[in-house]
Write a protein that holds these residues in place. Structure first.
Motif, PDB file in Angstrom:
ATOM      1  N   PHE A  22     -76.006   4.705  -2.489  1.00 35.27           N
ATOM      2  CA  PHE A  22     -75.152   5.826  -2.881  1.00 35.27           C
ATOM      3  C   PHE A  22     -73.684   5.424  -2.844  1.00 35.27           C
ATOM      4  CE2 PHE A  22     -72.918   9.841  -2.013  1.00 35.27           C
ATOM      5  CZ  PHE A  22     -73.430  10.648  -3.026  1.00 35.27           C
ATOM      6  N   SER A  23     -73.291   4.691  -1.808  1.00 35.89           N
ATOM      7  CA  SER A  23     -71.886   4.276  -1.658  1.00 35.89           C
ATOM      8  C   SER A  23     -71.418   3.355  -2.774  1.00 35.89           C
ATOM      9  CB  SER A  23     -71.672   3.601  -0.307  1.00 35.89           C
ATOM     10  OG  SER A  23     -71.778   4.548   0.720  1.00 35.89           O
ATOM     11  N   GLY A  24     -72.330   2.677  -3.438  1.00 35.59           N
ATOM     12  CA  GLY A  24     -71.953   1.781  -4.530  1.00 35.59           C
ATOM     13  C   GLY A  24     -72.060   2.405  -5.919  1.00 35.59           C
ATOM     14  N   LEU A  25     -72.409   3.682  -5.991  1.00 34.50           N
ATOM     15  CA  LEU A  25     -72.601   4.352  -7.285  1.00 34.50           C
ATOM     16  C   LEU A  25     -71.382   5.180  -7.667  1.00 34.50           C
ATOM     17  CD1 LEU A  25     -76.276   5.600  -6.759  1.00 34.50           C
ATOM     18  CD2 LEU A  25     -75.508   3.545  -8.006  1.00 34.50           C
ATOM     19  N   GLN A  26     -71.307   5.527  -8.946  1.00 36.25           N
ATOM     20  CA  GLN A  26     -70.225   6.358  -9.466  1.00 36.25           C
ATOM     21  C   GLN A  26     -70.721   7.792  -9.683  1.00 36.25           C
ATOM     22  OE1 GLN A  26     -67.009   5.096 -10.157  1.00 36.25           O
ATOM     23  NE2 GLN A  26     -67.859   3.368  -9.035  1.00 36.25           N
ATOM     24  N   ALA A  27     -69.805   8.740  -9.584  1.00 38.34           N
ATOM     25  CA  ALA A  27     -70.125  10.137  -9.877  1.00 38.34           C
ATOM     26  C   ALA A  27     -70.297  10.308 -11.383  1.00 38.34           C
ATOM     27  CB  ALA A  27     -69.006  11.047  -9.390  1.00 38.34           C
ATOM     28  N   PRO A  28     -71.265  11.106 -11.801  1.00 36.17           N
ATOM     29  CA  PRO A  28     -71.355  11.425 -13.225  1.00 36.17           C
ATOM     30  C   PRO A  28     -70.219  12.365 -13.610  1.00 36.17           C
ATOM     31  CG  PRO A  28     -72.936  12.744 -12.003  1.00 36.17           C
ATOM     32  CD  PRO A  28     -72.291  11.796 -11.014  1.00 36.17           C
ATOM     33  N   ALA A  29     -69.864  12.365 -14.882  1.00 36.79           N
ATOM     34  CA  ALA A  29     -68.850  13.302 -15.360  1.00 36.79           C
ATOM     35  C   ALA A  29     -69.406  14.722 -15.293  1.00 36.79           C
ATOM     36  CB  ALA A  29     -68.467  12.952 -16.797  1.00 36.79           C
ATOM     37  N   LEU A  30     -68.534  15.673 -15.089  1.00 38.34           N
ATOM     38  CA  LEU A  30     -68.949  17.072 -14.992  1.00 38.34           C
ATOM     39  C   LEU A  30     -69.718  17.513 -16.235  1.00 38.34           C
ATOM     40  CD1 LEU A  30     -68.594  19.436 -12.960  1.00 38.34           C
ATOM     41  CD2 LEU A  30     -66.664  20.169 -14.349  1.00 38.34           C
ATOM     42  N   ASP A  31     -69.246  17.109 -17.417  1.00 41.69           N
ATOM     43  CA  ASP A  31     -69.919  17.541 -18.651  1.00 41.69           C
ATOM     44  C   ASP A  31     -71.199  16.758 -18.946  1.00 41.69           C
ATOM     45  OD1 ASP A  31     -68.667  15.179 -19.359  1.00 41.69           O
ATOM     46  OD2 ASP A  31     -67.762  15.972 -21.189  1.00 41.69           O
ATOM     47  N   MET A  95     -75.565  27.479  -7.372  1.00 42.84           N
ATOM     48  CA  MET A  95     -74.497  26.676  -6.782  1.00 42.84           C
ATOM     49  C   MET A  95     -73.339  26.518  -7.752  1.00 42.84           C
ATOM     50  SD  MET A  95     -76.576  24.237  -8.474  1.00 42.84           S
ATOM     51  CE  MET A  95     -77.894  23.727  -7.455  1.00 42.84           C
ATOM     52  N   LEU A  96     -72.167  26.286  -7.166  1.00 43.39           N
ATOM     53  CA  LEU A  96     -70.977  25.892  -7.900  1.00 43.39           C
ATOM     54  C   LEU A  96     -70.974  24.375  -7.925  1.00 43.39           C
ATOM     55  CD1 LEU A  96     -68.035  26.692  -8.976  1.00 43.39           C
ATOM     56  CD2 LEU A  96     -67.294  26.135  -6.644  1.00 43.39           C
ATOM     57  N   THR A  97     -70.605  23.773  -9.048  1.00 39.71           N
ATOM     58  CA  THR A  97     -70.531  22.314  -9.117  1.00 39.71           C
ATOM     59  C   THR A  97     -69.098  21.880  -9.429  1.00 39.71           C
ATOM     60  OG1 THR A  97     -71.119  22.201 -11.470  1.00 39.71           O
ATOM     61  CG2 THR A  97     -72.935  22.155  -9.890  1.00 39.71           C
ATOM     62  N   LEU A  98     -68.716  20.727  -8.897  1.00 41.76           N
ATOM     63  CA  LEU A  98     -67.397  20.159  -9.135  1.00 41.76           C
ATOM     64  C   LEU A  98     -67.399  18.708  -8.677  1.00 41.76           C
ATOM     65  CD1 LEU A  98     -64.887  21.145  -6.364  1.00 41.76           C
ATOM     66  CD2 LEU A  98     -67.263  21.851  -6.269  1.00 41.76           C
ATOM     67  N   LEU A  99     -66.394  17.978  -9.090  1.00 41.52           N
ATOM     68  CA  LEU A  99     -66.199  16.607  -8.606  1.00 41.52           C
ATOM     69  C   LEU A  99     -65.237  16.659  -7.429  1.00 41.52           C
ATOM     70  CD1 LEU A  99     -65.882  14.677 -11.981  1.00 41.52           C
ATOM     71  CD2 LEU A  99     -67.837  14.759 -10.441  1.00 41.52           C
ATOM     72  N   ALA A 100     -65.620  16.021  -6.321  1.00 39.04           N
ATOM     73  CA  ALA A 100     -64.793  16.012  -5.117  1.00 39.04           C
ATOM     74  C   ALA A 100     -65.207  14.820  -4.257  1.00 39.04           C
ATOM     75  CB  ALA A 100     -64.975  17.319  -4.347  1.00 39.04           C
ATOM     76  N   PRO A 101     -64.366  14.432  -3.292  1.00 37.15           N
ATOM     77  CA  PRO A 101     -64.697  13.304  -2.423  1.00 37.15           C
ATOM     78  C   PRO A 101     -65.962  13.558  -1.592  1.00 37.15           C
ATOM     79  CG  PRO A 101     -62.367  13.815  -2.279  1.00 37.15           C
ATOM     80  CD  PRO A 101     -63.017  14.936  -3.039  1.00 37.15           C
ATOM     81  N   SER A 102     -66.742  12.511  -1.436  1.00 37.23           N
ATOM     82  CA  SER A 102     -67.967  12.560  -0.644  1.00 37.23           C
ATOM     83  C   SER A 102     -67.660  12.663   0.841  1.00 37.23           C
ATOM     84  CB  SER A 102     -68.778  11.284  -0.895  1.00 37.23           C
ATOM     85  OG  SER A 102     -69.806  11.149   0.058  1.00 37.23           O
ATOM     86  N   ARG A 103     -68.488  13.398   1.561  1.00 38.34           N
ATOM     87  CA  ARG A 103     -68.364  13.454   3.020  1.00 38.34           C
ATOM     88  C   ARG A 103     -68.794  12.129   3.648  1.00 38.34           C
ATOM     89  NH1 ARG A 103     -70.246  18.048   5.323  1.00 38.34           N
ATOM     90  NH2 ARG A 103     -70.371  19.042   3.312  1.00 38.34           N
ATOM     91  N   GLN A 107     -65.349   8.754  -1.634  1.00 42.24           N
ATOM     92  CA  GLN A 107     -65.256   8.483  -3.071  1.00 42.24           C
ATOM     93  C   GLN A 107     -65.787   9.678  -3.858  1.00 42.24           C
ATOM     94  OE1 GLN A 107     -63.630   5.709  -4.201  1.00 42.24           O
ATOM     95  NE2 GLN A 107     -63.215   5.642  -2.006  1.00 42.24           N
ATOM     96  N   PRO A 108     -65.401   9.820  -5.137  1.00 43.93           N
ATOM     97  CA  PRO A 108     -65.835  10.981  -5.919  1.00 43.93           C
ATOM     98  C   PRO A 108     -67.362  11.096  -6.024  1.00 43.93           C
ATOM     99  CG  PRO A 108     -64.071   9.823  -7.052  1.00 43.93           C
ATOM    100  CD  PRO A 108     -64.488   8.956  -5.892  1.00 43.93           C
ATOM    101  N   ALA A 109     -67.836  12.330  -5.916  1.00 46.21           N
ATOM    102  CA  ALA A 109     -69.251  12.651  -6.089  1.00 46.21           C
ATOM    103  C   ALA A 109     -69.343  13.983  -6.826  1.00 46.21           C
ATOM    104  CB  ALA A 109     -69.963  12.728  -4.741  1.00 46.21           C
ATOM    105  N   TYR A 110     -70.409  14.157  -7.544  1.00 44.50           N
ATOM    106  CA  TYR A 110     -70.715  15.442  -8.178  1.00 44.50           C
ATOM    107  C   TYR A 110     -71.262  16.329  -7.060  1.00 44.50           C
ATOM    108  CZ  TYR A 110     -72.790  18.627 -11.649  1.00 44.50           C
ATOM    109  OH  TYR A 110     -73.134  19.713 -12.420  1.00 44.50           O
ATOM    110  N   GLN A 111     -70.511  17.369  -6.708  1.00 44.17           N
ATOM    111  CA  GLN A 111     -70.821  18.193  -5.545  1.00 44.17           C
ATOM    112  C   GLN A 111     -71.466  19.516  -5.965  1.00 44.17           C
ATOM    113  OE1 GLN A 111     -70.204  17.349  -2.345  1.00 44.17           O
ATOM    114  NE2 GLN A 111     -68.754  15.678  -2.495  1.00 44.17           N
ATOM    115  N   LEU A 112     -72.480  19.936  -5.219  1.00 42.96           N
ATOM    116  CA  LEU A 112     -73.148  21.214  -5.438  1.00 42.96           C
ATOM    117  C   LEU A 112     -72.873  22.068  -4.197  1.00 42.96           C
ATOM    118  CD1 LEU A 112     -76.658  19.797  -6.476  1.00 42.96           C
ATOM    119  CD2 LEU A 112     -74.540  19.832  -7.810  1.00 42.96           C
TER     120      LEU A 112
END
Length: 190
Positions: A22-31, A95-103, A107-112
Motif C-alpha cells: 500500500f505504501s508504494g502505491l498511488q491514489a487513483p484520481a477522484l474521477d 460515504m463521502l469520498t475525497l483525496l487526502a493524506p493516509s493515516r 501520502q495521498p489516498a482515495y479516502q472513504l
C-alpha cells in the motif's frame, strides 16, 4: 515488490506485506472511481479482526458484494456498499469520498469517510483508504474505532472493477459534521 501483482496474488500476502505494498502505491484520481467495484476482505491483522470481518461482510445472511463510487464536484464524491441479502442487492453505509493524506504514511489516498452520513459505519468512525495496484485493481485499508489506537488497526480489502454502474445516492448527511483529525489525522477542516 517490484513485480506487477494480480488479484490472485493479494490474498497470499499478510497484513504487514499488504501495508508495505500500500505504501508504494498511488491514489487513483477522484474521477477514475466511478461505478461498482467487487469487494473482498484480505488477510486481517488478528483473529478478532478476522472474526469481526466475517460477521460484518462474509456473513451468508448478508454478504458484502461491492463498494461503489461517483465523483461529485472535482473535490469530493459519494459512495455506498452493496450486500446480497435474501437474494436481492441492498445498498448500505454511504460515504463521502475525497483525496487526502493516509493515516499510515501521509501520502495521498482515495479516502472513504463514513461519518459524513448517518449509519452504523459512521457511528463507528469508519474510514477506508484506497490505492491503485493496477488497471481495475485496488488495495484498500479499512479502519474504524473510538480511540486513536483502534483507528490505526489496518483491515485490508481488495476492489476490482468497475463491474457495474453506480446505482444512485443513498443516505442522510450527519448534521453539522466537519471532517477532523479523527477521520483524517493529517488534515483538519476539509
Amino acid at each position: 515488490m517490484a513485480k506487477t501483482l494480480s488479484k490472485d496474488d493479494l490474498p497470499r500476502l499478510s497484513t504487514v506485506e499488504l501495508l508495505q505494498l500500500f505504501s508504494g502505491l498511488q491514489a487513483p484520481a477522484l474521477d477514475e472511481m466511478h461505478g461498482e467495484y467487487r469487494a473482498r476482505l484480505l488477510a486481517q491483522p488478528n483473529w478478532l479482526a478476522a472474526a469481526a470481518g466475517w460477521f460484518a461482510v462474509a456473513n451468508p445472511l448478508s454478504r458484502w458484494q461491492c463498494k461503489a463510487f461517483r465523483p461529485v464536484d472535482g473535490q469530493t464524491g459519494r459512495g455506498y456498499n452493496t450486500f446480497l441479502q435474501g437474494g436481492r442487492i441492498v445498498q448500505r453505509y454511504p460515504m463521502l469520498t475525497l483525496l487526502a493524506p493516509s493515516r499510515f504514511d501521509g501520502q495521498p489516498a482515495y479516502q472513504l469517510v463514513y461519518r459524513h452520513f448517518e449509519s452504523l459505519c459512521g457511528d463507528m468512525n469508519m474510514v477506508d483508504e484506497v490505492r491503485k495496484v493496477g488497471p481495475g485493481l485496488y488495495l484498500g485499508i479499512g479502519t474504524w474505532g473510538f480511540t486513536r489506537g483502534q483507528r490505526h488497526n489496518p483491515q485490508p480489502f481488495v476492489l476490482e472493477g468497475p463491474v457495474a454502474p453506480y446505482r444512485g445516492d443513498i443516505g442522510q448527511t450527519r448534521k453539522n459534521f466537519v471532517i477532523s483529525t479523527r477521520e483524517l489525522p493529517a488534515t483538519s477542516g476539509v
